[in-house]
Enzyme design. Sequence first.
Site, PDB file in Angstrom:
ATOM      1  N   ASP A 196       0.833  -1.200   0.000  1.00  0.00           N
ATOM      2  CA  ASP A 196       0.000   0.000   0.000  1.00  0.00           C
ATOM      3  C   ASP A 196       0.865   1.247   0.000  1.00  0.00           C
ATOM      4  O   ASP A 196       1.928   1.280  -0.628  1.00  0.00           O
ATOM      5  CB  ASP A 196      -0.916  -0.046   1.225  1.00  0.00           C
ATOM      6  CG  ASP A 196      -2.252   0.631   0.978  1.00  0.00           C
ATOM      7  OD1 ASP A 196      -2.283   1.882   0.975  1.00  0.00           O
ATOM      8  OD2 ASP A 196      -3.257  -0.077   0.782  1.00  0.00           O
ATOM      9  N   HIS A 237      -4.104   5.198   4.416  1.00  0.00           N
ATOM     10  CA  HIS A 237      -4.785   4.003   3.913  1.00  0.00           C
ATOM     11  C   HIS A 237      -4.125   2.708   4.388  1.00  0.00           C
ATOM     12  O   HIS A 237      -4.777   1.826   4.972  1.00  0.00           O
ATOM     13  CB  HIS A 237      -4.813   4.073   2.385  1.00  0.00           C
ATOM     14  CG  HIS A 237      -5.659   3.048   1.728  1.00  0.00           C
ATOM     15  ND1 HIS A 237      -5.142   1.952   1.081  1.00  0.00           N
ATOM     16  CD2 HIS A 237      -6.995   2.956   1.602  1.00  0.00           C
ATOM     17  CE1 HIS A 237      -6.123   1.234   0.567  1.00  0.00           C
ATOM     18  NE2 HIS A 237      -7.261   1.813   0.871  1.00  0.00           N
ATOM     19  N   SER A 413     -11.483  -1.643   0.490  1.00  0.00           N
ATOM     20  CA  SER A 413     -10.175  -1.538   1.148  1.00  0.00           C
ATOM     21  C   SER A 413     -10.223  -2.102   2.562  1.00  0.00           C
ATOM     22  O   SER A 413      -9.262  -2.714   3.033  1.00  0.00           O
ATOM     23  CB  SER A 413      -9.729  -0.081   1.217  1.00  0.00           C
ATOM     24  OG  SER A 413      -9.171   0.342   0.011  1.00  0.00           O
TER      25      SER A 413
END
Length: 657
Positions: A196, A237, A413
Amino acid sequence: MLRLCLCLLVVGTTAVRANSAVYTKDIHLVVKTSAGDPDGEAAARRVTADINGLQLVRRHLGEDLEFHAVHDDIPEADSNARDDIINAIAQHPDVKSATQQQGFRRNKRGFRSSSSKVKNIAVSNPNGRNNTTATMGGSTNRTEQQLPEPNDPLFEKAWFLKNTGQSWGTPGLDLNVLPVWEAGYIGRNVTVAIVDDGIDYLHPDLAESYNAEASFDFNSNDPYPFPKYADYRFNSHGTRCAGEVSAKRNNRICSVGVAPGSRVAGLRILDQLYVTDLLEAAAMSHRRDIIDIYSASWGPTDDGKTLDGPLKETSRVLRDGITLGRGGLGSIFVWASGNGGPKDDCNCDGYTGSMWTISINSVTNDGSPAIYGESCSSTLASTFSSGRGAGLDAGVATVDLYGFCTLYHSGTSAAAPEAAGVFALALEANPRLTWRDMQHLVVLTSQKRGLQDESRGHKWERNAAGLKFHHLYGFGVLDAGAMVEMAQIWRPLPERFECTAGRVAQPVYFDVRQEVELTIDSNGCDFDSNSRVRFIEHVQAFVTLRASRRGDVLLFLTSPSNTTSMLLGRRPMDSDSKKGFTDWPFMTTHMWGEFAAGQWTLRAEMSASSANYTQHGLITDWTLVIHGTQDPPYRDIPDKPGSTIAQVKRIQREHLS
């Protein structure tokens, strides 16, 4: 022999366009040296010595004669100089080939509603409770056994771990992890890599779980994948995803991960405008000797019109990972299915449509599909990512950057790392599970109870092996209790085979008024001992077609047992009329456990909902490939009367007799 420098996979924020291709500012290449010199490294160093500005970065994926090289001494706008450099490298006497890497976009699949901003929450005082009810079995069939609950202050908001009806949810509809923890399984000795934008490994809820040995920052070429601060980017994230997997339990900080005893690694490749095939491949193969699970919550643009997937090197890494990863047991690749909603189809995403990955969709806390979830036949299962309500407890509770916590993590996600956590629990229970074992466990133990039946025109169906599937949910929501319980008694599967059942290579026309059906007889898959497949796992339909409007094409595959799977749904945003699909590998899991031999039918039609009734299409090629086993897959595995596996075994025995 000289050691190569660490991988310098830096992709600049600027790019150079050549026709429709996008190239990074620096020239990144895969250089293959001549086989005439067995010392490939010496040959590669001669090339870099002869060409000014060319640097040797690393041996490419362990190959003896392939290397990653970068040239950074070029005027940004001088395309002629760029071409001259590439030609000089390709024509060097020690070089067999030199392939320049294109840049492309990959988007994170976090979802943020337009009506609220992401909030950070600082938590210092516990607000946990000290009892719950659960069993190792299904998540909606619990006993009155009292189990201690974590003292982490946001645990009561973590409805995906224990659903008591928070935010108008359905009580009991969750991942059923509490009885697994009580049985002593928390993911010990399992490492999950979050591929990520980096992770905040200094966060007090992650620091103890962080696996530095397995981590790397491929953007900055260093072993410290800390997220880079930027106001205009969503750089929390990866940290949020990591917290869902490995946040510690009972430390009075934030919430708790699905596998709180697991290790988490950060592989930073996002947080930039463009990535390359080399970058993805390097990350997805990094330290596969110690990384068990790779979790990816990103992919091509979810705009309902993009058709994209892994390129050559990444495809190779995914394929090789199932034989080279985890000492031959196979790396486990978990992928978020996408946030394109009802206007997209995740079979147009080559990452989630790959048989080497486990594609995970999103479900809300009341059992309905998330508004952004995509449907497709390659989705294997679902986990949770959104609540019905718009309050603080509607999202997924996890850690956030700089020591904060959040209740707003969402999107597919959030679903993928939850699945990675469940798989980590199963691997602790049985470290010998292969990549195929994990997929079989998902199929056999995922729960259907509490999930809505008819959603967006799809409903639960039962295939000829007795397995229920859904185009949105896959085989259901992951049940950690049921998966760990079955993992403990699991036995090795029979050898996997693949069979090219047949090919139809002739142009066939179809339109709104006239659909077309093509058939292939797969009996050869039953009798050829070298590629015999009797019991199905994955089915691939490689299709080449063009259409006046690609988004109006519908494709359906029907098995010899009369199970029909939608390979491609309508995508109203996709107006392509030129590219179509070229040997695109549509994949379905819906025939899992069925019998391969017999007549298969591919049906193509134009959507009747199209506003233009002159739309038409042309199929020019269809190849059917079936993957599975020659022997019954579950014959050596104990079962309970009335269980899913007992039902499948009975049906398969009846077929053999």
